[in-house]
Design a protein around this motif. Sequence first.
Motif, mmCIF file in Angstrom:
data_model
loop_
_atom_site.group_PDB
_atom_site.id
_atom_site.type_symbol
_atom_site.label_atom_id
_atom_site.label_comp_id
_atom_site.label_asym_id
_atom_site.label_seq_id
_atom_site.Cartn_x
_atom_site.Cartn_y
_atom_site.Cartn_z
ATOM 1 N N ARG A 23 0.855 -1.193 0.000
ATOM 2 C CA ARG A 23 0.000 0.000 0.000
ATOM 3 C C ARG A 23 0.886 1.237 0.000
ATOM 4 O O ARG A 23 1.905 1.273 0.701
ATOM 5 C CB ARG A 23 -0.877 0.014 1.248
ATOM 6 C CG ARG A 23 -1.917 -1.099 1.308
ATOM 7 C CD ARG A 23 -2.715 -1.020 2.602
ATOM 8 N NE ARG A 23 -3.682 -2.106 2.702
ATOM 9 C CZ ARG A 23 -4.471 -2.306 3.750
ATOM 10 N NH1 ARG A 23 -4.408 -1.477 4.787
ATOM 11 N NH2 ARG A 23 -5.319 -3.319 3.758
ATOM 12 N N PRO A 24 0.550 2.241 -0.800
ATOM 13 C CA PRO A 24 1.373 3.457 -0.810
ATOM 14 C C PRO A 24 1.570 4.006 0.607
ATOM 15 O O PRO A 24 0.626 4.138 1.377
ATOM 16 C CB PRO A 24 0.563 4.425 -1.679
ATOM 17 C CG PRO A 24 -0.201 3.528 -2.604
ATOM 18 C CD PRO A 24 -0.566 2.330 -1.774
ATOM 19 N N GLY A 25 2.810 4.273 0.929
ATOM 20 C CA GLY A 25 3.119 4.848 2.227
ATOM 21 C C GLY A 25 3.308 3.853 3.355
ATOM 22 O O GLY A 25 3.639 4.253 4.475
ATOM 23 N N ASP A 26 3.138 2.569 3.082
ATOM 24 C CA ASP A 26 3.280 1.563 4.142
ATOM 25 C C ASP A 26 4.757 1.214 4.300
ATOM 26 O O ASP A 26 5.238 0.188 3.820
ATOM 27 C CB ASP A 26 2.463 0.312 3.818
ATOM 28 C CG ASP A 26 2.358 -0.657 4.995
ATOM 29 O OD1 ASP A 26 3.144 -0.510 5.954
ATOM 30 O OD2 ASP A 26 1.510 -1.565 4.940
ATOM 31 N N MET A 27 5.476 2.079 4.978
ATOM 32 C CA MET A 27 6.916 1.909 5.127
ATOM 33 C C MET A 27 7.268 0.680 5.961
ATOM 34 O O MET A 27 8.305 0.042 5.742
ATOM 35 C CB MET A 27 7.531 3.165 5.761
ATOM 36 C CG MET A 27 7.228 4.450 5.000
ATOM 37 S SD MET A 27 7.739 4.367 3.259
ATOM 38 C CE MET A 27 9.522 4.234 3.461
ATOM 39 N N LYS A 28 6.404 0.340 6.910
ATOM 40 C CA LYS A 28 6.661 -0.830 7.738
ATOM 41 C C LYS A 28 6.678 -2.100 6.891
ATOM 42 O O LYS A 28 7.584 -2.938 7.013
ATOM 43 C CB LYS A 28 5.612 -0.938 8.844
ATOM 44 C CG LYS A 28 5.830 -2.099 9.796
ATOM 45 C CD LYS A 28 4.776 -2.111 10.892
ATOM 46 C CE LYS A 28 4.974 -3.314 11.831
ATOM 47 N NZ LYS A 28 3.928 -3.332 12.903
ATOM 48 N N ALA A 29 5.672 -2.265 6.018
ATOM 49 C CA ALA A 29 5.622 -3.444 5.152
ATOM 50 C C ALA A 29 6.774 -3.439 4.153
ATOM 51 O O ALA A 29 7.348 -4.491 3.842
ATOM 52 C CB ALA A 29 4.280 -3.498 4.414
ATOM 53 N N GLN A 30 7.145 -2.257 3.658
ATOM 54 C CA GLN A 30 8.265 -2.179 2.712
ATOM 55 C C GLN A 30 9.575 -2.569 3.379
ATOM 56 O O GLN A 30 10.399 -3.286 2.792
ATOM 57 C CB GLN A 30 8.338 -0.774 2.121
ATOM 58 C CG GLN A 30 7.164 -0.460 1.196
ATOM 59 C CD GLN A 30 7.072 0.994 0.817
ATOM 60 O OE1 GLN A 30 8.061 1.729 0.845
ATOM 61 N NE2 GLN A 30 5.864 1.443 0.459
ATOM 62 N N GLN A 31 9.762 -2.148 4.618
ATOM 63 C CA GLN A 31 10.969 -2.532 5.335
ATOM 64 C C GLN A 31 10.962 -4.027 5.649
ATOM 65 O O GLN A 31 12.001 -4.693 5.572
ATOM 66 C CB GLN A 31 11.085 -1.732 6.636
ATOM 67 C CG GLN A 31 12.389 -1.979 7.402
ATOM 68 C CD GLN A 31 13.620 -1.627 6.573
ATOM 69 O OE1 GLN A 31 13.736 -0.511 6.058
ATOM 70 N NE2 GLN A 31 14.546 -2.585 6.412
ATOM 71 N N PHE A 32 9.782 -4.550 5.999
ATOM 72 C CA PHE A 32 9.646 -5.984 6.257
ATOM 73 C C PHE A 32 10.059 -6.786 5.029
ATOM 74 O O PHE A 32 10.792 -7.780 5.126
ATOM 75 C CB PHE A 32 8.190 -6.284 6.631
ATOM 76 C CG PHE A 32 7.879 -7.730 6.919
ATOM 77 C CD1 PHE A 32 8.648 -8.466 7.801
ATOM 78 C CD2 PHE A 32 6.790 -8.346 6.317
ATOM 79 C CE1 PHE A 32 8.342 -9.798 8.076
ATOM 80 C CE2 PHE A 32 6.483 -9.673 6.575
ATOM 81 C CZ PHE A 32 7.258 -10.399 7.460
ATOM 82 N N ALA A 33 9.628 -6.344 3.842
ATOM 83 C CA ALA A 33 9.994 -7.031 2.605
ATOM 84 C C ALA A 33 11.502 -6.998 2.379
ATOM 85 O O ALA A 33 12.116 -8.008 2.009
ATOM 86 C CB ALA A 33 9.255 -6.403 1.421
ATOM 87 N N CYS A 34 12.107 -5.844 2.601
ATOM 88 C CA CYS A 34 13.560 -5.744 2.417
ATOM 89 C C CYS A 34 14.309 -6.603 3.428
ATOM 90 O O CYS A 34 15.321 -7.230 3.105
ATOM 91 C CB CYS A 34 14.000 -4.291 2.536
ATOM 92 S SG CYS A 34 13.459 -3.261 1.149
ATOM 93 N N ASP A 35 13.803 -6.645 4.660
ATOM 94 C CA ASP A 35 14.436 -7.475 5.681
ATOM 95 C C ASP A 35 14.422 -8.949 5.286
ATOM 96 O O ASP A 35 15.324 -9.712 5.660
ATOM 97 C CB ASP A 35 13.731 -7.296 7.029
ATOM 98 C CG ASP A 35 13.948 -5.923 7.645
ATOM 99 O OD1 ASP A 35 14.875 -5.208 7.195
ATOM 100 O OD2 ASP A 35 13.186 -5.557 8.553
ATOM 101 N N LEU A 36 13.385 -9.350 4.528
ATOM 102 C CA LEU A 36 13.277 -10.740 4.094
ATOM 103 C C LEU A 36 14.001 -11.004 2.776
ATOM 104 O O LEU A 36 13.974 -12.133 2.286
ATOM 105 C CB LEU A 36 11.805 -11.144 3.968
ATOM 106 C CG LEU A 36 11.054 -11.338 5.287
ATOM 107 C CD1 LEU A 36 9.592 -11.673 5.025
ATOM 108 C CD2 LEU A 36 11.687 -12.438 6.134
ATOM 109 N N GLY A 37 14.626 -9.967 2.195
ATOM 110 C CA GLY A 37 15.448 -10.197 1.024
ATOM 111 C C GLY A 37 14.965 -9.598 -0.272
ATOM 112 O O GLY A 37 15.567 -9.853 -1.327
#
Length: 324
Positions: free
Chosen positions: A193-207
Motif C-alpha cells: 500500500r502506498p506509504g506503508d513503510m513498515k511493510a516495505q521494510q519488512f519485505a527488504c528485511d526478508l530479502g
Amino acid sequence: MRAMQLDAPGQLLRCIERPIPKPNSHQLLLQVHVCGVCRTDLHIVDGELPDPKLPLILGHQIVGTVIELGEQVAGFKQGDRIGVPWLGRTCNCCRYCLSGRENLCDQARFMGYNLDGGFAEYAVADAHFCFPIPEEYPDLQAAPLLCAGLIGYRSYRMVGEAERIGFYGFGAAAHILIQVANYQGRQIYAFTRPGDMKAQQFACDLGAVWSGGSDESPPQSLDAAIIFAPVGSLVPAALTAVAKGGVVVCAGIHMSDIPSFPYKNLWEERSIRSVANLTRLDGEAFLTLAPQIPIQTQVQAFPLSTANEALSALRNGKLTSSSA
C-alpha cells in the motif's frame, strides 16, 4: 465444544457451544491446536463469496491431533498431527479430478465455507485431503503454510522460470514465497500500500531487492508479477511493470473489478491468469520443500474467543500472518 460461528454475512462471529462432531467413514476428528486467519475468511464474512454454509464455522488452515478415525480411513492413526487446507472434498470422478485438476472440480467443497472449519476446539475433515505436518514446525508456525503457503506456492509455480518477480501485496503469502524465491536465487520486487513503510521494510528485511508503493514503477522491468492483494486496479499496473512475454498471476479467490486498460499493455505476449484453490499434489510438494529451505513463518497468536479481533486486524493491514 466452543466454536466461533458466523450466522450471516456482515455479522460478527458468535462464540457458541456445540456438540463435538462425529466423523463419517472417510473423516478424521481432530482436536484443533490452531487455525490460521486468512483474507478469504474476510471475503466470506463480508458476503463477497456467495452462498456459504450457514450457520458456519470459519477456518481452513487447521493444525490438530487425530483423536478418532472413520472406519474406512487409511494412512493415519490416533495421535497424528495433521493439517487441513482450503480444499476439503471433491467428487474424484469428473474430468477435472481425473486429469489432475481437482482444484477445478464443480462439486468441490471447501473448509470454512461449504464445510465447517477450524475456528473451534474440534473439527472433522476428509482424510483424503489432510496432510502430515513436518515435525520441524510448531503448530503456530505450521498453520500459515496450509493456505498462504499452498496457494502462494501454486501461484509462484505459474511464473515459470521468471527471475525478476513482483509481489503486489506483501502479507502472509508473500512473506512465505519470498523465502522460496531467495532459496532459488530469484529477485523479488515488493509492492505495498502506498506509504506503508513498515511493510516495505519488512519485505527488504526478508530479502526483497526493492520495495515501494503499488503506485510506483520498479527500477527495471519484471519477468512476472503475482498479485496477492484483492485489488483489481493492480492488474493494469502489473501489466505495465512486466516485460514482453511476462505473466501476471492473480492469486486471490476474490478481487475487485479490473478496470479497462489499453490493449498495448497486454500486447507483446504478456498474459494474465488466475489461481483457483489447490490440489493435493501442491500440498505434498510444498510441505516437502518447506523444511528444506527452511521456511520461517511469522505469526501473531489470538485466543479462539478473540477471532473477531484477529479478522479486524487482518482487515486493517495490521497483520502479516496470524493464527487463532
